[in-house]
Design a protein around this motif. Structure first.
Motif, PDB file in Angstrom:
ATOM      1  N   ARG A 171       9.139   9.731   6.686  1.00 28.50           N
ATOM      2  CA  ARG A 171       8.442   9.379   7.922  1.00 28.50           C
ATOM      3  C   ARG A 171       6.942   9.606   7.739  1.00 28.50           C
ATOM      4  NH1 ARG A 171      11.520   8.390  12.254  1.00 28.50           N
ATOM      5  NH2 ARG A 171      13.725   8.962  12.165  1.00 28.50           N
ATOM      6  N   GLY A 172       6.161   8.714   8.315  1.00 35.27           N
ATOM      7  CA  GLY A 172       4.718   8.857   8.194  1.00 35.27           C
ATOM      8  C   GLY A 172       4.122   8.054   7.066  1.00 35.27           C
ATOM      9  N   VAL A 173       4.959   7.333   6.276  1.00 38.66           N
ATOM     10  CA  VAL A 173       4.423   6.479   5.215  1.00 38.66           C
ATOM     11  C   VAL A 173       3.917   5.192   5.858  1.00 38.66           C
ATOM     12  CG1 VAL A 173       4.949   5.148   3.143  1.00 38.66           C
ATOM     13  CG2 VAL A 173       5.877   7.454   3.418  1.00 38.66           C
ATOM     14  N   THR A 174       2.607   5.084   5.927  1.00 36.83           N
ATOM     15  CA  THR A 174       1.970   3.965   6.623  1.00 36.83           C
ATOM     16  C   THR A 174       1.443   2.946   5.625  1.00 36.83           C
ATOM     17  OG1 THR A 174       1.327   5.368   8.481  1.00 36.83           O
ATOM     18  CG2 THR A 174       0.095   3.327   8.188  1.00 36.83           C
ATOM     19  N   VAL A 175       1.727   1.690   5.886  1.00 35.31           N
ATOM     20  CA  VAL A 175       1.208   0.588   5.078  1.00 35.31           C
ATOM     21  C   VAL A 175       0.258  -0.225   5.951  1.00 35.31           C
ATOM     22  CG1 VAL A 175       1.774  -1.505   3.799  1.00 35.31           C
ATOM     23  CG2 VAL A 175       3.286   0.485   3.664  1.00 35.31           C
ATOM     24  N   LEU A 176      -0.953  -0.428   5.447  1.00 33.81           N
ATOM     25  CA  LEU A 176      -1.931  -1.288   6.109  1.00 33.81           C
ATOM     26  C   LEU A 176      -1.823  -2.684   5.519  1.00 33.81           C
ATOM     27  CD1 LEU A 176      -4.418  -1.990   7.842  1.00 33.81           C
ATOM     28  CD2 LEU A 176      -5.845  -0.971   6.037  1.00 33.81           C
ATOM     29  N   VAL A 177      -1.493  -3.668   6.358  1.00 33.51           N
ATOM     30  CA  VAL A 177      -1.359  -5.054   5.919  1.00 33.51           C
ATOM     31  C   VAL A 177      -2.569  -5.840   6.440  1.00 33.51           C
ATOM     32  CG1 VAL A 177       0.070  -7.121   5.953  1.00 33.51           C
ATOM     33  CG2 VAL A 177       1.150  -4.859   5.998  1.00 33.51           C
ATOM     34  N   VAL A 178      -3.243  -6.558   5.538  1.00 33.74           N
ATOM     35  CA  VAL A 178      -4.469  -7.279   5.879  1.00 33.74           C
ATOM     36  C   VAL A 178      -4.271  -8.757   5.564  1.00 33.74           C
ATOM     37  CG1 VAL A 178      -6.976  -7.337   5.618  1.00 33.74           C
ATOM     38  CG2 VAL A 178      -5.720  -5.220   5.124  1.00 33.74           C
ATOM     39  N   ASP A 179      -4.351  -9.584   6.599  1.00 36.62           N
ATOM     40  CA  ASP A 179      -4.162 -11.027   6.421  1.00 36.62           C
ATOM     41  C   ASP A 179      -4.719 -11.729   7.654  1.00 36.62           C
ATOM     42  OD1 ASP A 179      -2.910 -13.723   6.203  1.00 36.62           O
ATOM     43  OD2 ASP A 179      -1.749 -12.771   4.597  1.00 36.62           O
ATOM     44  N   ASP A 180      -5.384 -12.874   7.466  1.00 40.28           N
ATOM     45  CA  ASP A 180      -5.939 -13.573   8.629  1.00 40.28           C
ATOM     46  C   ASP A 180      -4.923 -14.495   9.303  1.00 40.28           C
ATOM     47  OD1 ASP A 180      -5.868 -15.447   6.623  1.00 40.28           O
ATOM     48  OD2 ASP A 180      -7.886 -16.227   6.991  1.00 40.28           O
ATOM     49  N   SER A 181      -3.691 -14.518   8.791  1.00 43.15           N
ATOM     50  CA  SER A 181      -2.629 -15.308   9.419  1.00 43.15           C
ATOM     51  C   SER A 181      -1.743 -14.388  10.259  1.00 43.15           C
ATOM     52  CB  SER A 181      -1.776 -16.001   8.357  1.00 43.15           C
ATOM     53  OG  SER A 181      -0.564 -16.468   8.923  1.00 43.15           O
ATOM     54  N   LEU A 205      -0.630   3.013   1.537  1.00 46.29           N
ATOM     55  CA  LEU A 205      -0.785   1.834   0.688  1.00 46.29           C
ATOM     56  C   LEU A 205      -1.455   0.728   1.493  1.00 46.29           C
ATOM     57  CD1 LEU A 205       1.545   0.395  -1.945  1.00 46.29           C
ATOM     58  CD2 LEU A 205       1.033  -1.113  -0.030  1.00 46.29           C
ATOM     59  N   ILE A 206      -2.248  -0.093   0.801  1.00 49.49           N
ATOM     60  CA  ILE A 206      -2.879  -1.260   1.426  1.00 49.49           C
ATOM     61  C   ILE A 206      -2.332  -2.511   0.757  1.00 49.49           C
ATOM     62  CG2 ILE A 206      -5.033  -2.517   1.822  1.00 49.49           C
ATOM     63  CD1 ILE A 206      -6.475   0.205   1.801  1.00 49.49           C
ATOM     64  N   LEU A 207      -1.843  -3.454   1.574  1.00 51.56           N
ATOM     65  CA  LEU A 207      -1.345  -4.750   1.106  1.00 51.56           C
ATOM     66  C   LEU A 207      -2.250  -5.822   1.703  1.00 51.56           C
ATOM     67  CD1 LEU A 207       0.920  -6.413  -0.301  1.00 51.56           C
ATOM     68  CD2 LEU A 207       2.163  -6.316   1.869  1.00 51.56           C
ATOM     69  N   SER A 208      -3.016  -6.500   0.856  1.00 48.04           N
ATOM     70  CA  SER A 208      -4.069  -7.381   1.369  1.00 48.04           C
ATOM     71  C   SER A 208      -4.006  -8.789   0.791  1.00 48.04           C
ATOM     72  CB  SER A 208      -5.442  -6.780   1.050  1.00 48.04           C
ATOM     73  OG  SER A 208      -6.489  -7.639   1.469  1.00 48.04           O
ATOM     74  N   GLU A 256     -12.780 -14.513   7.423  1.00 49.04           N
ATOM     75  CA  GLU A 256     -13.929 -13.666   7.742  1.00 49.04           C
ATOM     76  C   GLU A 256     -14.164 -12.595   6.694  1.00 49.04           C
ATOM     77  OE1 GLU A 256     -14.196 -12.237  11.754  1.00 49.04           O
ATOM     78  OE2 GLU A 256     -13.028 -13.914  12.540  1.00 49.04           O
ATOM     79  N   GLY A 257     -14.058 -12.977   5.451  1.00 47.13           N
ATOM     80  CA  GLY A 257     -14.329 -12.022   4.388  1.00 47.13           C
ATOM     81  C   GLY A 257     -13.304 -12.126   3.279  1.00 47.13           C
ATOM     82  N   SER A 258     -13.711 -11.716   2.101  1.00 46.46           N
ATOM     83  CA  SER A 258     -12.861 -11.794   0.918  1.00 46.46           C
ATOM     84  C   SER A 258     -12.114 -10.488   0.691  1.00 46.46           C
ATOM     85  CB  SER A 258     -13.726 -12.109  -0.303  1.00 46.46           C
ATOM     86  OG  SER A 258     -13.064 -11.787  -1.495  1.00 46.46           O
ATOM     87  N   GLY A 259     -10.876 -10.610   0.209  1.00 46.97           N
ATOM     88  CA  GLY A 259     -10.140  -9.418  -0.189  1.00 46.97           C
ATOM     89  C   GLY A 259     -10.833  -8.674  -1.316  1.00 46.97           C
ATOM     90  N   PHE A 260     -11.537  -9.407  -2.174  1.00 43.93           N
ATOM     91  CA  PHE A 260     -12.266  -8.759  -3.266  1.00 43.93           C
ATOM     92  C   PHE A 260     -13.397  -7.882  -2.718  1.00 43.93           C
ATOM     93  CE2 PHE A 260     -10.972 -12.691  -5.847  1.00 43.93           C
ATOM     94  CZ  PHE A 260      -9.828 -12.057  -6.308  1.00 43.93           C
TER      95      PHE A 260
END
Length: 265
Positions: free
Chosen positions: A142-152, A190-193, A199-203
């Motif tokens: 519990r508490g394992v957070t994943v940040l997902v980044v996508d413009d869709s 973890l970050i999944l991008s 509005e900006g590049s993943g790089f």
């Protein structure tokens, strides 16, 4: 007929990751947390393949290999070392101690399954595509957070629908600016991008993350359906991503890649 594979590994995260991957591809598994227990299981169950770590308590991998290869009931079972090679000559040492092959850590799911197949007779090999809806017995803490980044918005919801049933807490962002704010607020595991966003590049986003002392050690995965050329992949890895993956991708493989990255935090 599916192969029966014994996993001998003292690290729980690595053991469960191998177990998950093997079951996802249709193999039957047995598990042991040290070499002594592994030998007991091997003698009782006679698996088709043994995957064995080297550095373990009670009985290490080299001692395990010696005992297995001098036991008439076990000597014909393929024995593959799964280990992180740290020094020149480690590979030769592994093979000289009786192992029939080796798989290097950190594990990469498809390469792992390919190496397992190579160690098995043709009739026991898996198709190199995961079975539908594999059983995922171990949930992340519990508490394992994943940040997902996508413009869709659709892609964000798809990732939420995939990850949350497996125990992850998911936070989502549609722009790198919003993602950076959320990363500093939540410090995800973890970050999944995405790479190409309106509005900006993943790089550019990963450059900012890796320049931030509070965020720089967070495992980072790129998942892109547009930037699939080798130059983009090389740049993403050079900037610090652990994986550069391409959409579309089987759900089981994406879960396995996430597990692999989390196991080496």
């Amino acid at each position: 007929m599916s192969a029966r594979i014994l996993i001998v590994e003292d690290n729980a995260a690595n053991r469960e990751l191998m177990d998950y991957l093997l079951r996802a591809f249709g193999f039957e598994t047995m598990k042991a947390a040290d070499g002594a227990i592994g030998l007991e299981i091997a003698r009782r169950e006679r698996p088709d393949l043994i995957l064995c770590d080297i550095q373990m308590p009670v009985l290490d991998g080299y001692a395990f290999a010696h005992d297995a290869k001098t036991d008439p009931s076990l000597r014909e079972i393929p024995l593959v070392a799964v280990t992180a090679f740290a020094m020149v000559g480690d590979r030769d040492r592994v093979l000289s101690h009786g192992f029939d092959g080796y798989i290097a850590k950190p594990l990469e799911p498809l390469a792992f399954i390919q190496a397992v197949n190579a160690a098995l007779p043709t009739t026991l090999r898996a198709n190199e595509a995961p079975q539908p809806q594999p059983t995922f017995k171990r949930l992340p803490p519990r508490g394992v957070t994943v940040l997902v980044v996508d413009d869709s918005p659709m892609n964000l919801e798809l990732k939420r629908d995939l990850l949350e049933p497996h125990g992850y807490t998911v936070v989502t962002a549609g722009t790198p600016t919003h993602a950076l704010r959320l990363a500093r607020e939540h410090r995800p595991a973890l970050i999944l991008s995405d790479v190409g966003m309106s509005e900006g590049s993943g790089f550019d986003f990963i450059r900012t993350v890796k320049a931030d002392l509070w965020l720089r050690d967070i495992p980072f995965i790129f998942l892109s359906s547009t930037h699939q050329d080798e130059a983009s992949r090389a740049l993403g890895l050079q900037l610090g991503a652990l994986r550069y993956l391409q959409r579309p991708m089987e759900s089981a493989l994406l879960l396995a890649e996430i597990e692999a990255c989390l196991a080496h935090r």
